[in-house]
Design an enzyme around this catalytic site. Structure first.
Site, PDB file in Angstrom:
ATOM      1  CB  SER A  86       2.888  -0.947   3.776  1.00 16.43           C
ATOM      2  OG  SER A  86       3.481  -1.079   5.052  1.00 16.43           O
ATOM      3  CG  HIS A 105       0.144  -1.683   0.141  1.00 15.67           C
ATOM      4  ND1 HIS A 105       1.095  -0.837  -0.390  1.00 15.67           N
ATOM      5  CD2 HIS A 105      -0.168  -1.176   1.360  1.00 15.67           C
ATOM      6  CE1 HIS A 105       1.345   0.132   0.464  1.00 15.67           C
ATOM      7  NE2 HIS A 105       0.585  -0.051   1.531  1.00 15.67           N
ATOM      8  CD  GLU A 141       2.125  -0.891  -4.227  1.00 17.36           C
ATOM      9  OE1 GLU A 141       3.105  -0.678  -4.950  1.00 17.36           O
ATOM     10  OE2 GLU A 141       2.215  -0.922  -2.986  1.00 17.36           O
ATOM     11  CG  ASN A 193       5.044   2.223   1.469  1.00 16.70           C
ATOM     12  OD1 ASN A 193       4.757   3.392   1.653  1.00 16.70           O
ATOM     13  ND2 ASN A 193       4.253   1.235   1.840  1.00 16.70           N
TER      14      ASN A 193
END
Length: 286
Positions: free
Chosen positions: A122, A143, A155, A193
């Site tokens: 992540s 991800h 992702e 993130n």
């Protein structure tokens, strides 16, 4: 460089994310090998998958026959054999760089040369993971969002050496999973993130500094900003240890104090209050 069609997928790590990825792949018709370091961990992952599929059946989104077919496509493993046939590995071990690098070194040694190695990291650098292998052009980030069977985004993170062919194949695979792939470049926290975790961290600071209680912070974001879940409830779902690890990656990667993890987040992780998976985080769970 030739890339073989993907038929068998190894998921390395049978925890919350790994079991969700394995379930999603099996529901999409792929043969799945679910691996962890012990059969107890594999069995726990398989039980998580079974419970998730039962919820799909109870909501009328899947038949009992489809449930059994999906489970039948998943094989649990606690050991990997040299050259075991698989076209793709998706690594889903805990978010620690040295651990992931060791896993990638092992996978590179055991997997056939054509196998693509993907990481569900992540926040950690795909390029650095790829540098531990002899196939950096076949290393990529996938991800997934939690819970994997429900959330539509994946992702797709290109490392410095990731080939166009591998990137295109993985994006097409994500679509076969029923997901929407979004390609981003390799940078700390990627996009998701880099934006989400500072918000969660600031929510923790609001509690730490006595601005509001967790419930009030979450209500403000849900009712005022139309977030489906408040940032502290979301942190509990993700796992506070994972949130802390990502904030540390951002802080180290950018060298900017705005990414400094809140001391209260550190304290909760040190206490073992990691959120839903331990029964206590910013909230208490049954």
């Amino acid at each position: 460089m030739s890339v073989q069609p993907i038929q068998t997928i190894l998921v390395a790590g049978a925890g919350q994310m790994g079991s969700g990825i394995a379930q999603t792949a099996a529901m999409s018709g792929f043969a799945v090998l679910l691996h962890d370091t012990s059969m107890q961990a594999v069995d726990t992952g398989m039980e998580t998958i079974r419970r998730s599929l039962e919820r799909f059946v109870s909501k009328g989104k899947m038949t009992r026959e489809q449930l059994n077919d999906t489970l039948g496509r998943i094989t649990g493993l606690s050991e990997l054999a040299l050259g075991q046939p698989m076209e793709l590995v998706i690594e889903a071990v805990p978010e620690r760089l040295e651990l992931k690098k060791a896993v990638f070194q092992t996978l590179d040694r055991l997997c056939p040369p054509h196998t693509i190695l993907a990481s569900n990291t992540s926040s950690l650098p795909i390029t650095e993971l790829a540098s531990c292998t002899n196939r950096p052009e076949r290393v990529i980030g996938m991800h997934f969002m939690n819970p994997v069977p429900v959330m539509p985004l994946v992702e797709i993170i290109r490392g410095l050496a990731t080939s166009d062919e591998v990137c295109d194949m993985i994006k097409a695979l994500a679509e076969r999973f029923g997901k929407t792939p979004v390609e981003v470049n390799d940078a700390p926290g990627f996009v998701s993130n880099r934006i989400l975790m500072p918000m969660i961290n600031e929510a923790v600071y609001a509690v730490y500094e006595g601005v509001a209680e967790p419930k009030a912070v979450d209500q403000v974001m849900r009712l005022g900003m139309s977030h489906p879940m408040g940032p502290l409830a979301l942190a509990d779902l993700i796992g506070l240890d994972t949130c802390l690890a990502i904030m540390e990656t951002l802080c180290q990667g950018f060298g900017d104090s705005k990414y400094r993890p809140c001391p209260l987040l550190r304290k909760y992780v040190a206490a073992g209050w990691l959120g839903r998976k331990t029964g206590r985080g910013f909230y208490v769970y049954e």
